[in-house]
Design an enzyme around this catalytic site. Structure first.
Site, PDB file in Angstrom:
ATOM      1  CB  SER A   1      16.394-119.615  52.019  1.00 61.22           C
ATOM      2  OG  SER A   1      16.140-120.375  53.193  1.00 61.22           O
TER       3      SER A   1
ATOM      4  CB  ALA B   1      16.901-123.401  50.782  1.00 57.04           C
ATOM      5  CE  LYS B   2       9.164-121.573  56.143  1.00 56.79           C
ATOM      6  NZ  LYS B   2       8.717-122.941  56.452  1.00 56.79           N
ATOM      7  CB  ALA B   3      13.158-122.759  48.357  1.00 55.59           C
TER       8      ALA B   3
ATOM      9  CE1 TYR C   1       6.804-125.911  53.516  1.00 51.55           C
ATOM     10  CE2 TYR C   1       8.785-124.974  52.531  1.00 51.55           C
ATOM     11  CZ  TYR C   1       8.067-125.352  53.647  1.00 51.55           C
ATOM     12  OH  TYR C   1       8.612-125.194  54.912  1.00 51.55           O
TER      13      TYR C   1
END
Length: 315
Positions: free
Chosen positions: A63, A158-160, A164
């Site tokens: 990410s 990507a876990k950004a 969220y």
């Protein structure tokens, strides 16, 4: 409210929980320039064990690369070791781990590439995300009016933190309308995922799940369920899923580090089959929890033992 633990890891040092602070003008506050992970550490007969730790940390490093955080200061091995040590230092038998890497205080402006990278890791006790009862009885969900981020807007792999904001709109809308969670459709109108969960649909004994191209996060629990389905001989296909398939499915369930494996009992007030956890979901649940709780052998090497009796090294 979070239940504080004693220490948080920050850039290689353990600091008191209340000292883990950033400046209000840190780049991440204005521009959401952060990547993070959520990892569960489970109680087992051999002591606490982190579930698929290395895979989670690799996704975090990936990410960071996607978001051009070229000065990311730690390796996968260093971060894994730090998380195991943090659980030891805080003397937890089970917990939730939250590593986060962010662009800190320095220059102001969108670019941000010259701002220092700050890496924090916290852990705390956290129960079932959608409630203990949800694991057996399921949850009521809705299709959100908010679409999932399009592939040419923000990178879904990507876990950004920025991604969220989309999830928050989905979750808040569902909550206001009396649902436990919302399901977003992708840009083309096909099923994507929940605000923080991947989704699986069962019809005639076959499991369907949206492909990565449907703007879904490559979930670690998603991959776990795919592997478990293969182990158990349950047919599974990654394919686009029309919205209406949710209404006529035999079973539907969420997966995620926080949600684990949670059945869905209704979508848009339309009952899913009998309105309770189905046999395929239950079978996968039982296999999942048997492995993470140490009742069955860890045949895939998914658990990283903390070895709580080992002396902690505080730096």
């Amino acid at each position: 409210m979070l239940k504080p633990t004693e220490k948080i890891w920050h850039n290689g040092r353990f600091i008191p929980w209340d000292d883990a602070r950033i400046h209000v003008l840190s780049h991440t506050v204005s521009y959401a320039s952060a990547v993070f992970e959520g990892i569960r550490c489970y109680h087992t007969p051999s002591g606490p064990a982190a579930f698929r730790l290395r895979e989670h940390v690799r996704r975090m490093v990936d990410s960071a690369k996607i978001y051009r955080m070229d000065t990311f200061p730690f390796t996968i091995d260093e971060l894994c070791d730090a998380m195991i040590e943090l659980v030891r230092v805080n003397k937890l038998d089970s917990c939730y781990l939250r590593p986060i890497a962010l662009r800190g205080y320095g220059e102001m402006g969108v670019l941000g590439i010259h701002n220092p990278m700050e890496v924090y890791i916290a852990c705390w006790e956290w129960g079932k995300y959608l409630g203990e009862e949800a694991l057996a009885h399921g949850v009521d969900v809705c299709i959100s009016s908010w679409k999932r981020i399009a592939p040419n807007t923000l990178p879904a792999l990507a876990k950004a933190a920025s991604n969220y904001m989309n999830s928050q709109l989905i979750r808040m809308e569902a909550h206001i309308n009396g649902y436990a969670e919302g399901i977003a459709l992708d840009e083309a109108g096909y099923v994507s995922e929940g605000s923080g969960e991947n989704i699986f649909v069962i019809r005639d004994g076959r499991i369907h799940t949206p492909p990565l191209g449907a703007s879904v996060l490559p979930g670690i629990t998603r991959d776990t369920v795919i592997r478990l389905a293969q182990d158990l001989g349950i047919p599974l296909v990654e394919t686009i899923i029309p919205r209406e398939m949710l209404y006529i499915a035999d079973e539907v369930f969420f997966t995620g580090t926080a949600a684990e494996v949670t059945p869905i009992r209704s979508v848009d007030r339309i009952q899913v089959s009998s309105g309770k956890r189905g046999p395929v979901t239950e079978r996968l649940q039982r296999e999942f929890f048997a492995i993470i709780n140490g009742a069955k052998p860890d045949r895939h090497g998914w658990l990283t033992r903390v070895h709580a009796g080992q002396p902690a090294v505080v730096v």
